[in-house]
Design an enzyme around this catalytic site. Structure first.
Site, mmCIF file in Angstrom:
data_model
loop_
_atom_site.group_PDB
_atom_site.id
_atom_site.type_symbol
_atom_site.label_atom_id
_atom_site.label_comp_id
_atom_site.label_asym_id
_atom_site.label_seq_id
_atom_site.Cartn_x
_atom_site.Cartn_y
_atom_site.Cartn_z
ATOM 1 N N SER A 87 41.553 39.530 43.430
ATOM 2 C CA SER A 87 41.257 38.110 43.264
ATOM 3 C C SER A 87 40.169 37.682 44.236
ATOM 4 O O SER A 87 40.080 38.199 45.352
ATOM 5 C CB SER A 87 42.516 37.275 43.520
ATOM 6 O OG SER A 87 42.217 35.885 43.584
ATOM 7 N N TYR A 137 49.709 34.811 49.221
ATOM 8 C CA TYR A 137 48.923 35.396 48.140
ATOM 9 C C TYR A 137 47.608 35.980 48.643
ATOM 10 O O TYR A 137 47.281 37.143 48.358
ATOM 11 C CB TYR A 137 48.648 34.337 47.079
ATOM 12 C CG TYR A 137 47.833 34.836 45.907
ATOM 13 C CD1 TYR A 137 48.419 35.625 44.919
ATOM 14 C CD2 TYR A 137 46.480 34.529 45.785
ATOM 15 C CE1 TYR A 137 47.680 36.091 43.842
ATOM 16 C CE2 TYR A 137 45.736 34.983 44.719
ATOM 17 C CZ TYR A 137 46.337 35.760 43.742
ATOM 18 O OH TYR A 137 45.597 36.227 42.685
#
Length: 407
Positions: A230, A258
């Site tokens: 990501s 995350y």
């Protein structure tokens, strides 16, 4: 390969960073090979506590830039991504009952690949296969898809899956570590193995799976490990002494969990691609799918879910988000790109952007010393010996702390 000019620019940066990389390498070697007391003292004095404010600002600039301009920068791509015939390819995809994983599984199967859906919800996967087979009926041979159970919140499950697959003694050509979680706004949670859930699902379990499947990847060589990462790793920071974020030095938020897990995955991949010799024919690639509207949104606060529906132009669909991973898994020139970086001793692993062009990982991802620490800590947490990769590549068996055989 799309973006040849950008790739040249990307590789040309090596010479500009050469002195810095040499200093980083020497510093890393001193910490790793020097006396324990000296290394400990040096680490204590110089250990970063987090991203500097300039790094933080630059990281968010990249995130916002990708959000605003990803459709423009990826406008040259077809949707869906056209794939070559994949009749001789076997691929394992984790987390593929929804989102970009679902799109990858369906498109690769329709192109002839043998697809293994490694999922927790096997009932949902079987339902999808039945639906796809009905839709494909009359268009060619039945799709070659199967389902195997895999729960990334359980390291025991990861070991069972790898042992079951390796026992077939067949080749594996592509492993796509796609499954991931981003539980925005929720309280910190831990797996039954005792690890923060983002760190386990997004990093620890895929790392364990990648290493344990090396024997099958060798049989399928040339093969690839694709880590769906990501752009959010640009704002991540990994403290190897506090990977669960419980010490209180950093306040836990789901964003911290995350972004840290995604950066840890890149750093681990940096070392994995260096540990695997070129002659083994196994490439390690991290991929950014872009900002994608997937089932991750179901974990978002209601107001953010509303924003997702109000700004559809900026956000990729799951099919659009799958393109970079499909490209990394199937394009014939990707191994050349990986080999070029490996031969040049580039400090980070190969990274493919949402627009299917090479991109540079974050500034923090270039920290060689921390990458080595993440590698060592990860092996410790997933219960593997420090020489696991080398032994598996030599055909030896290794013992994992997790799995059916543990006492």
């Amino acid at each position: 390969m799309p973006g040849t000019e950008k790739e040249r620019i990307f590789i040309d940066r090596v010479s500009q960073r050469e002195r810095e990389r040499e200093r980083e390498r020497e510093r890393g070697e001193r910490v790793e090979m020097g006396s324990p007391s000296a290394a400990s003292s040096s680490s204590t004095e110089k250990r970063k506590q987090g991203l500097g404010w300039m790094e933080w600002l630059r990281g968010w600039f990249y995130v916002i830039y990708e959000f605003l301009f990803q459709r423009i920068t990826a406008s040259h791509l077809e949707n869906p991504m056209p794939l070559p015939p994949l009749n001789d390819l076997t691929c394992i995809i984790t987390g593929c009952t929804s989102g970009i994983g679902l799109e990858m599984a369906r498109q690769m199967a329709e192109s002839g690949a043998h697809v293994v859906m490694a999922v927790r919800n096997t009932k949902a996967a079987h339902g999808l296969i039945q639906k796809w087979q009905n839709e494909w009926s009359g268009m060619g041979l039945p799709l070659n898809i199967e389902v195997m159970e895999l729960d990334l919140l359980s390291l025991d499950s990861v070991v069972r899956f790898a042992e079951a697959w390796n026992a077939r003694l067949g080749p594996l050509h592509v492993l796509i570590n796609n499954a991931g979680i981003f539980s925005i706004g929720e309280l910190q949670r831990f797996s039954k193995d005792g690890y923060e859930e983002h760190m386990q699902v997004n990093h620890l379990s895929p790392a364990l799976l990648s290493i344990l499947l090396l024997p099958s990847l060798i049989r399928g060589s040339p093969s690839r490990i694709i880590n769906v990462n990501s752009i959010m790793h640009f704002v991540g920071f990994v403290d190897t002494e506090d990977m669960n974020v419980v010490s209180g030095k950093r306040k836990y938020t789901s964003l911290v969990g995350y972004s840290s897990s995604k950066l840890a995955q890149v750093m681990f991949s940096n070392i994995l691609q260096k540990r695997i010799p070129a002659e083994a024919g196994i490439d390690v690639v991290c991929v950014s799918p872009g900002i994608v509207h997937t089932n991750v949104a179901r974990d978002l606060p209601k107001i953010i879910q509303l924003a997702y529906h109000l700004i559809p132009y900026f956000i990729f669909s799951a099919q659009e988000g799958s393109r970079s991973s499909l490209f990394a898994a199937t394009d014939p020139q990707v191994p050349e790109y990986c080999g070029l970086l490996k031969a040049d001793d580039w400090p980070v692993c190969s990274f493919i952007s949402h627009d299917c062009r090479p991109m540079n990982a974050s500034e923090e991802a270039h920290n060689i010393e921390t990458s080595h620490k993440v590698w060592a800590k990860t092996l410790e947490l997933i219960g593997l010996p420090s020489d696991a990769v080398e032994r598996l590549l030599e055909g030896e068996e290794i013992q994992c702390r997790y799995g059916p055989s543990r006492e």
